[in-house]
Design a protein around this motif. Structure first.
Motif, PDB file in Angstrom:
ATOM      1  N   TYR A  22    -103.635 -23.441  41.991  1.00 48.48           N
ATOM      2  CA  TYR A  22    -102.386 -23.264  42.745  1.00 48.48           C
ATOM      3  C   TYR A  22    -102.299 -24.213  43.935  1.00 48.48           C
ATOM      4  O   TYR A  22    -101.221 -24.714  44.271  1.00 48.48           O
ATOM      5  CB  TYR A  22    -102.302 -21.813  43.233  1.00 48.48           C
ATOM      6  N   THR A  23    -103.433 -24.495  44.578  1.00 48.48           N
ATOM      7  CA  THR A  23    -103.449 -25.302  45.797  1.00 48.48           C
ATOM      8  C   THR A  23    -103.470 -26.789  45.460  1.00 48.48           C
ATOM      9  O   THR A  23    -104.352 -27.247  44.729  1.00 48.48           O
ATOM     10  CB  THR A  23    -104.672 -24.953  46.656  1.00 48.48           C
ATOM     11  N   PHE A  51     -95.131 -21.006  40.434  1.00 48.11           N
ATOM     12  CA  PHE A  51     -96.446 -20.941  39.797  1.00 48.11           C
ATOM     13  C   PHE A  51     -96.693 -19.509  39.317  1.00 48.11           C
ATOM     14  O   PHE A  51     -96.404 -18.547  40.025  1.00 48.11           O
ATOM     15  CB  PHE A  51     -97.513 -21.362  40.801  1.00 48.11           C
ATOM     16  N   ASP A  52     -97.193 -19.351  38.111  1.00 45.84           N
ATOM     17  CA  ASP A  52     -97.489 -18.023  37.554  1.00 45.84           C
ATOM     18  C   ASP A  52     -98.972 -17.734  37.777  1.00 45.84           C
ATOM     19  O   ASP A  52     -99.834 -18.263  37.069  1.00 45.84           O
ATOM     20  CB  ASP A  52     -97.157 -17.993  36.067  1.00 45.84           C
ATOM     21  N   HIS A  53     -99.278 -16.879  38.771  1.00 43.26           N
ATOM     22  CA  HIS A  53    -100.677 -16.603  39.100  1.00 43.26           C
ATOM     23  C   HIS A  53    -101.386 -15.817  37.999  1.00 43.26           C
ATOM     24  O   HIS A  53    -102.601 -15.952  37.828  1.00 43.26           O
ATOM     25  CB  HIS A  53    -100.750 -15.830  40.426  1.00 43.26           C
ATOM     26  N   PRO A 106    -101.286 -19.185  34.596  1.00 46.39           N
ATOM     27  CA  PRO A 106    -100.834 -20.498  35.071  1.00 46.39           C
ATOM     28  C   PRO A 106    -100.231 -21.385  33.992  1.00 46.39           C
ATOM     29  O   PRO A 106     -99.415 -22.266  34.298  1.00 46.39           O
ATOM     30  CB  PRO A 106    -102.122 -21.120  35.631  1.00 46.39           C
ATOM     31  N   HIS A 133     -93.801 -24.931  45.069  1.00 48.67           N
ATOM     32  CA  HIS A 133     -93.619 -25.123  43.640  1.00 48.67           C
ATOM     33  C   HIS A 133     -92.129 -24.922  43.322  1.00 48.67           C
ATOM     34  O   HIS A 133     -91.614 -23.810  43.476  1.00 48.67           O
ATOM     35  CB  HIS A 133     -94.461 -24.134  42.845  1.00 48.67           C
ATOM     36  N   THR A 140     -98.877 -27.278  39.228  1.00 48.92           N
ATOM     37  CA  THR A 140     -99.138 -27.846  40.551  1.00 48.92           C
ATOM     38  C   THR A 140     -99.243 -29.350  40.363  1.00 48.92           C
ATOM     39  O   THR A 140    -100.322 -29.919  40.216  1.00 48.92           O
ATOM     40  CB  THR A 140    -100.434 -27.258  41.146  1.00 48.92           C
TER      41      THR A 140
END
Length: 315
Positions: free
Chosen positions: A193-194, A230-232, A235, A226, A241
Motif C-alpha cells: 500500500y505504501t 487500494f483494496d486492503h 490488493p 490512490h 500502488t
C-alpha cells in the motif's frame, strides 16, 4: 537534488515556464534584478505602543529556508521548555534568540581563521529539492545561446539557472545528494500500500502540487492518494500502488475526496478530472486548472471574472 528527463514538467498555476532551456539574456536580467532586491530592513524609527518593532527582508532561497527552519526549531524548543506564549510570540522570541546566541560567540576575541571555520558549520540542515535536466548538469555552458535551467520546489517552483543552483550547492554549509534520474515515461509499481521513495519522487516531479483544482500546496508535503482505492483485503482487486494510480493531495483535499464529497479520475498521466458534489467538473493538468462545461457563475463573478479561478472551488 533530482535530475529528470522525458515527460515535460507541468507549468505552475501562475503559468511560469518549464525548466529546461530558456533565453539566457532574459533569465540573467531577472536574476540580476532579483539580486538587487535582497535586503534586511529594521524600521527603528517606528516603535509600536506594545514595544515591538517591524523588520522585513528579502533573502536568497537557502538563507531564507535556513532562517525559517532555525526560527521554527527555536519556537519548538521554547514550547518544550514550558513557554505558554503564542506560536507567533515564540517565533519572534526565537528570532531574537538567534541574535543573542550569535553575539554570545564573541567574534572579536577569535582569529579570522577560527571565525571562518566556525561559520562553515551549518546550524540546521536544509534540503533543497532542485530539479535539473541532464544537459544542465553535464553542459554548464548552455546550448546555442540558451540558458540551461531548473527549479527548486521550495522556491515556489521558480525557474532558476543551473549556474545559480550550482552556486548554492557549492556553499560550505551545504551538502549535496544527487538522486537517480527520474524518467517520467517509466511506470513504477510496488506490491504494498505504501509507495516507495522512488515512486514518491516520480509523482512529486510530475505533478508538483496538490492536484485539486487551483490548489498550490507543494506535492512534497502532500499525501499520495490512490485514485482508484487500494483494496486492503485483496490488493489484486483494488487500485495498484503505481505511478499511474497515485496523485498528491494536501490533507484538506484528501479528506474531501475520502469523505466522498468530491471525486476524481486520472484520464492520462498527470491529467485529472474532478467532479464536485453539485456535479460541476474541473480539469487539472500540466497547464493549470479550468472548469469544464457550462457552469453557473458565482454571485458577482461577472464583475470580477478572475475570482472564479483564483482559489480552489471548495472554498
Amino acid at each position: 537534488m533530482v535530475r529528470q528527463q522525458g515527460h515535460p514538467l507541468p507549468a505552475d498555476e501562475a503559468g511560469r515556464p518549464h525548466p529546461g532551456q530558456v533565453h539566457a539574456e532574459q533569465l540573467a536580467a531577472e536574476i540580476e534584478a532579483a539580486a538587487d532586491k535582497r535586503h534586511v530592513t529594521f524600521v527603528v524609527d517606528q516603535v509600536s505602543f506594545d514595544g515591538t518593532m517591524h523588520l522585513e527582508a528579502d533573502l536568497e532561497v537557502p538563507d531564507a529556508l535556513g532562517l525559517a527552519q532555525a526560527v521554527a526549531d527555536g519556537a519548538a524548543r521554547l514550547a518544550a521548555l514550558g513557554s505558554d506564549d503564542t506560536l507567533d510570540g515564540r517565533r519572534a522570541t526565537a528570532l531574537g534568540d538567534l541574535a543573542r546566541h550569535q553575539l554570545a560567540f564573541g567574534f572579536d576575541e577569535v582569529s579570522s581563521d577560527e571565525r571562518a571555520a566556525t561559520s562553515a558549520k551549518p546550524v540546521t540542515q536544509i534540503v533543497l529539492y532542485a530539479h535539473l535536466s541532464a544537459d544542465a548538469i553535464l553542459r554548464p555552458g548552455g546550448i546555442d545561446g540558451e540558458c540551461l535551467s531548473g527549479y527548486v520546489e521550495q522556491a515556489d517552483h521558480r525557474v532558476l539557472t543551473a549556474a545559480q543552483i550550482r552556486d548554492w550547492c557549492g556553499r560550505p554549509d551545504v551538502s549535496v545528494v544527487v538522486k537517480p534520474v527520474i524518467d517520467l515515461h517509466e511506470r513504477l509499481e510496488t506490491a504494498g500500500y505504501t509507495p516507495t521513495d522512488r515512486i514518491r519522487d516520480y509523482v512529486t516531479a510530475r505533478d508538483r502540487t496538490c492536484v485539486f483544482p487551483w490548489c498550490g500546496r507543494n506535492a512534497r508535503s502532500c499525501d499520495l492518494d490512490h485514485v482508484v482505492p487500494f483494496d486492503h483485503s485483496d490488493p489484486t482487486r483494488g487500485g495498484p500502488t503505481s505511478t499511474d494510480n497515485l496523485a498528491p493531495l494536501c490533507r484538506r483535499h484528501h479528506r474531501l475526496k475520502t469523505k466522498g464529497r468530491w471525486r476524481y479520475r486520472m484520464t492520462s498521466l498527470g491529467v485529472f478530472v474532478w467532479t464536485s458534489p453539485l456535479g460541476h467538473q474541473y480539469l487539472r493538468d500540466h497547464t493549470g486548472s479550468r472548469a469544464l462545461g457550462h457552469e453557473h457563475p458565482a454571485s458577482g463573478a461577472a464583475d470580477h471574472p478572475s475570482d472564479v479561478t483564483s482559489h480552489p472551488p471548495d472554498q
